[in-house]
Motif scaffolding. Structure first.
Motif, PDB file in Angstrom:
ATOM      1  N   TRP A   1       7.017  43.536  53.075  1.00 27.97           N
ATOM      2  CA  TRP A   1       7.440  42.314  53.743  1.00 27.97           C
ATOM      3  C   TRP A   1       6.243  41.380  53.833  1.00 27.97           C
ATOM      4  CZ3 TRP A   1       8.716  45.850  58.360  1.00 27.97           C
ATOM      5  CH2 TRP A   1       7.615  46.027  59.191  1.00 27.97           C
ATOM      6  N   VAL A   2       6.505  40.130  54.162  1.00 26.42           N
ATOM      7  CA  VAL A   2       5.441  39.123  54.246  1.00 26.42           C
ATOM      8  C   VAL A   2       5.001  38.997  55.698  1.00 26.42           C
ATOM      9  CG1 VAL A   2       4.819  36.720  53.863  1.00 26.42           C
ATOM     10  CG2 VAL A   2       6.337  37.889  52.243  1.00 26.42           C
ATOM     11  N   GLU A   3       3.721  39.256  55.943  1.00 28.46           N
ATOM     12  CA  GLU A   3       3.189  39.179  57.307  1.00 28.46           C
ATOM     13  C   GLU A   3       2.749  37.769  57.670  1.00 28.46           C
ATOM     14  OE1 GLU A   3       1.145  42.004  59.304  1.00 28.46           O
ATOM     15  OE2 GLU A   3       2.615  43.492  58.687  1.00 28.46           O
ATOM     16  N   GLU A   4       2.164  37.050  56.710  1.00 28.49           N
ATOM     17  CA  GLU A   4       1.668  35.706  56.988  1.00 28.49           C
ATOM     18  C   GLU A   4       1.904  34.825  55.768  1.00 28.49           C
ATOM     19  OE1 GLU A   4      -2.467  36.289  57.750  1.00 28.49           O
ATOM     20  OE2 GLU A   4      -2.183  36.740  59.873  1.00 28.49           O
ATOM     21  N   VAL A   5       2.188  33.554  56.021  1.00 25.32           N
ATOM     22  CA  VAL A   5       2.352  32.595  54.929  1.00 25.32           C
ATOM     23  C   VAL A   5       1.390  31.435  55.131  1.00 25.32           C
ATOM     24  CG1 VAL A   5       4.773  33.191  54.571  1.00 25.32           C
ATOM     25  CG2 VAL A   5       4.193  31.290  56.079  1.00 25.32           C
ATOM     26  N   GLY A   6       0.883  30.910  54.018  1.00 29.62           N
ATOM     27  CA  GLY A   6       0.020  29.747  54.054  1.00 29.62           C
ATOM     28  C   GLY A   6       0.820  28.475  54.242  1.00 29.62           C
ATOM     29  N   PRO A   7       0.142  27.341  54.421  1.00 27.89           N
ATOM     30  CA  PRO A   7       0.823  26.080  54.743  1.00 27.89           C
ATOM     31  C   PRO A   7       1.713  25.548  53.625  1.00 27.89           C
ATOM     32  CG  PRO A   7      -1.535  25.725  54.366  1.00 27.89           C
ATOM     33  CD  PRO A   7      -1.326  27.193  54.435  1.00 27.89           C
ATOM     34  N   GLU A   8       1.485  25.971  52.378  1.00 28.67           N
ATOM     35  CA  GLU A   8       2.289  25.469  51.257  1.00 28.67           C
ATOM     36  C   GLU A   8       3.476  26.386  50.932  1.00 28.67           C
ATOM     37  OE1 GLU A   8       1.586  22.477  49.936  1.00 28.67           O
ATOM     38  OE2 GLU A   8      -0.001  22.405  51.451  1.00 28.67           O
TER      39      GLU A   8
ATOM     40  N   CYS B   1      10.167  42.746  44.869  1.00 25.81           N
ATOM     41  CA  CYS B   1       9.584  43.976  45.415  1.00 25.81           C
ATOM     42  C   CYS B   1       8.132  44.134  44.952  1.00 25.81           C
ATOM     43  CB  CYS B   1      10.455  45.171  45.049  1.00 25.81           C
ATOM     44  SG  CYS B   1      10.128  46.630  46.079  1.00 25.81           S
ATOM     45  N   ALA B   2       7.835  45.015  44.001  1.00 24.58           N
ATOM     46  CA  ALA B   2       6.462  45.147  43.514  1.00 24.58           C
ATOM     47  C   ALA B   2       5.967  43.837  42.923  1.00 24.58           C
ATOM     48  CB  ALA B   2       6.377  46.257  42.465  1.00 24.58           C
ATOM     49  N   GLY B   3       6.878  43.044  42.343  1.00 24.68           N
ATOM     50  CA  GLY B   3       6.503  41.741  41.815  1.00 24.68           C
ATOM     51  C   GLY B   3       6.000  40.813  42.901  1.00 24.68           C
ATOM     52  N   MET B   4       6.585  40.908  44.106  1.00 25.07           N
ATOM     53  CA  MET B   4       6.087  40.122  45.242  1.00 25.07           C
ATOM     54  C   MET B   4       4.651  40.513  45.573  1.00 25.07           C
ATOM     55  SD  MET B   4       7.378  40.134  49.224  1.00 25.07           S
ATOM     56  CE  MET B   4       8.503  38.729  49.265  1.00 25.07           C
TER      57      MET B   4
ATOM     58  N   GLY C   1      -2.633  48.442  50.549  1.00 24.68           N
ATOM     59  CA  GLY C   1      -2.731  48.663  49.112  1.00 24.68           C
ATOM     60  C   GLY C   1      -3.566  49.888  48.782  1.00 24.68           C
ATOM     61  N   ALA C   2      -3.421  50.390  47.575  1.00 22.88           N
ATOM     62  CA  ALA C   2      -4.228  51.519  47.113  1.00 22.88           C
ATOM     63  C   ALA C   2      -5.666  51.055  46.874  1.00 22.88           C
ATOM     64  CB  ALA C   2      -3.635  52.086  45.830  1.00 22.88           C
ATOM     65  N   GLU C   3      -6.596  51.990  46.910  1.00 22.43           N
ATOM     66  CA  GLU C   3      -8.000  51.650  46.693  1.00 22.43           C
ATOM     67  C   GLU C   3      -8.185  51.035  45.299  1.00 22.43           C
ATOM     68  OE1 GLU C   3     -12.437  53.749  46.729  1.00 22.43           O
ATOM     69  OE2 GLU C   3     -10.672  54.886  47.348  1.00 22.43           O
TER      70      GLU C   3
ATOM     71  N   ASN D   1       4.892  48.739  51.102  1.00 19.62           N
ATOM     72  CA  ASN D   1       5.726  49.812  51.673  1.00 19.62           C
ATOM     73  C   ASN D   1       5.987  49.601  53.168  1.00 19.62           C
ATOM     74  OD1 ASN D   1       5.713  51.005  49.151  1.00 19.62           O
ATOM     75  ND2 ASN D   1       4.152  52.522  49.655  1.00 19.62           N
ATOM     76  N   ALA D   2       6.176  48.350  53.568  1.00 21.41           N
ATOM     77  CA  ALA D   2       6.290  48.013  54.985  1.00 21.41           C
ATOM     78  C   ALA D   2       7.500  48.666  55.650  1.00 21.41           C
ATOM     79  CB  ALA D   2       6.367  46.493  55.143  1.00 21.41           C
ATOM     80  N   PHE D   3       8.583  48.809  54.900  1.00 18.62           N
ATOM     81  CA  PHE D   3       9.804  49.370  55.479  1.00 18.62           C
ATOM     82  C   PHE D   3       9.832  50.897  55.441  1.00 18.62           C
ATOM     83  CE2 PHE D   3      11.126  45.035  54.335  1.00 18.62           C
ATOM     84  CZ  PHE D   3      11.767  44.643  55.494  1.00 18.62           C
ATOM     85  N   GLY D   4       8.797  51.512  54.855  1.00 22.55           N
ATOM     86  CA  GLY D   4       8.744  52.964  54.822  1.00 22.55           C
ATOM     87  C   GLY D   4       8.897  53.516  53.421  1.00 22.55           C
ATOM     88  N   ARG D   5       9.145  54.815  53.355  1.00 18.25           N
ATOM     89  CA  ARG D   5       9.215  55.518  52.074  1.00 18.25           C
ATOM     90  C   ARG D   5      10.585  55.353  51.427  1.00 18.25           C
ATOM     91  NH1 ARG D   5       8.164  61.367  53.910  1.00 18.25           N
ATOM     92  NH2 ARG D   5       9.537  60.629  55.563  1.00 18.25           N
ATOM     93  N   GLN D   6      10.764  56.008  50.281  1.00 17.56           N
ATOM     94  CA  GLN D   6      12.033  55.921  49.540  1.00 17.56           C
ATOM     95  C   GLN D   6      13.223  56.265  50.430  1.00 17.56           C
ATOM     96  OE1 GLN D   6      11.568  55.173  46.204  1.00 17.56           O
ATOM     97  NE2 GLN D   6      13.658  55.256  45.439  1.00 17.56           N
ATOM     98  N   VAL D   7      13.065  57.270  51.287  1.00 18.91           N
ATOM     99  CA  VAL D   7      14.184  57.698  52.143  1.00 18.91           C
ATOM    100  C   VAL D   7      14.529  56.647  53.191  1.00 18.91           C
ATOM    101  CG1 VAL D   7      13.756  60.156  51.832  1.00 18.91           C
ATOM    102  CG2 VAL D   7      12.608  58.941  53.692  1.00 18.91           C
ATOM    103  N   ASP D   8      13.628  55.673  53.401  1.00 15.62           N
ATOM    104  CA  ASP D   8      13.882  54.617  54.377  1.00 15.62           C
ATOM    105  C   ASP D   8      14.481  53.367  53.716  1.00 15.62           C
ATOM    106  OD1 ASP D   8      12.728  56.036  56.618  1.00 15.62           O
ATOM    107  OD2 ASP D   8      10.782  55.699  55.678  1.00 15.62           O
ATOM    108  N   SER D   9      14.875  53.473  52.455  1.00 12.26           N
ATOM    109  CA  SER D   9      15.518  52.360  51.775  1.00 12.26           C
ATOM    110  C   SER D   9      16.807  51.990  52.524  1.00 12.26           C
ATOM    111  CB  SER D   9      15.846  52.734  50.331  1.00 12.26           C
ATOM    112  OG  SER D   9      14.656  53.063  49.631  1.00 12.26           O
ATOM    113  N   PHE D  10      17.138  50.701  52.507  1.00 11.82           N
ATOM    114  CA  PHE D  10      18.314  50.267  53.257  1.00 11.82           C
ATOM    115  C   PHE D  10      18.883  49.002  52.637  1.00 11.82           C
ATOM    116  CE2 PHE D  10      15.017  47.643  54.939  1.00 11.82           C
ATOM    117  CZ  PHE D  10      15.618  46.493  55.444  1.00 11.82           C
ATOM    118  N   GLU D  11      20.051  48.588  53.128  1.00 15.13           N
ATOM    119  CA  GLU D  11      20.719  47.384  52.664  1.00 15.13           C
ATOM    120  C   GLU D  11      21.118  46.540  53.868  1.00 15.13           C
ATOM    121  OE1 GLU D  11      23.915  48.314  49.967  1.00 15.13           O
ATOM    122  OE2 GLU D  11      22.833  50.028  49.129  1.00 15.13           O
ATOM    123  N   THR D  12      21.094  45.224  53.684  1.00 16.34           N
ATOM    124  CA  THR D  12      21.511  44.312  54.750  1.00 16.34           C
ATOM    125  C   THR D  12      21.941  42.994  54.138  1.00 16.34           C
ATOM    126  OG1 THR D  12      20.887  43.422  56.923  1.00 16.34           O
ATOM    127  CG2 THR D  12      19.225  43.290  55.182  1.00 16.34           C
TER     128      THR D  12
END
Length: 203
Positions: free
Chosen positions: A145-152, A80-83, A93-95, A110-121
């Protein structure tokens, strides 16, 4: 020989990660000082608030030593924040927010929304052999979430259903592993076992 894996103990689910790591066969120790960081074979950066952890890393004079160890190849797992902290690029991100970097990814905070938007799957997870038949139960709390990944970078898991279907939520680049979700809270230690194996392979 048992791997010693540190958990950055400034904020977040430190005890839960320690329990999962020990269940996966590692020795878990808290890391708050440079000397403690220098003594570990790998590191977990837990969830929490990424901007707060960034500030605490600087207050504890850990930011630059940790960044250096990452450049030297320290196996590190961020949840999560570690990612966010491991990502080279952050959207929303914050300024003034800075990251440690190392993962060639673009992460949306915070791509999935606020605390109230937490979910499981449930997720299939590349590198965990039985996760198709026995999916990982993933808990997302104000997650990126990850929007783009590099070649490695390898995308290891994606959301399969709902409005976020297809979004990347787990990645690996060499000795760096990151998930959007919190495997430490489910009692399933398979992600931690994968990371322990990464640490062992790097020694």
């Amino acid at each position: 020989m048992t791997a010693t894996i540190g958990i950055l103990a400034l904020q977040g689910d430190v005890r839960e990660h320690a329990r999962a790591l020990e269940h996966a066969g590692a020795r878990a120790v808290p890391v708050r000082r440079t000397a403690e960081l220098e003594a570990v074979d790998g590191l977990v950066i837990p969830g929490g608030e990424s901007t707060t952890i960034d500030k605490l890393l600087r207050a504890f004079e850990l930011f630059e030593p940790l960044q250096q160890r990452l450049r030297e190849g320290l196996p590190t797992y961020g949840s999560c924040a570690g990612m966010i902290l491991l990502a080279d690029r952050v959207l929303g991100g914050a300024e003034g927010q800075q990251t440690l970097g190392g993962l060639d990814v673009t992460v949306r905070r915070n791509a999935f929304g606020r605390q109230v938007d937490s979910f499981e799957t449930d997720l299939a997870f590349e590198g965990i052999e039985d996760s198709v038949e026995d999916p990982l139960h993933a808990v997302f709390i104000r997650a990126p979430w990850v929007e783009e990944v590099g070649p490695e970078v390898t995308a290891l898991a994606r959301v399969e259903n709902g409005p976020a279907a297809g979004r990347i939520v787990a990645v690996r680049q060499g000795p760096l592993l990151a998930t959007s979700f919190h495997p430490e809270v489910t009692g399933d230690s398979r992600v931690h076992r994968l990371f322990v194996q990464i640490v062992r392979d790097s020694r």
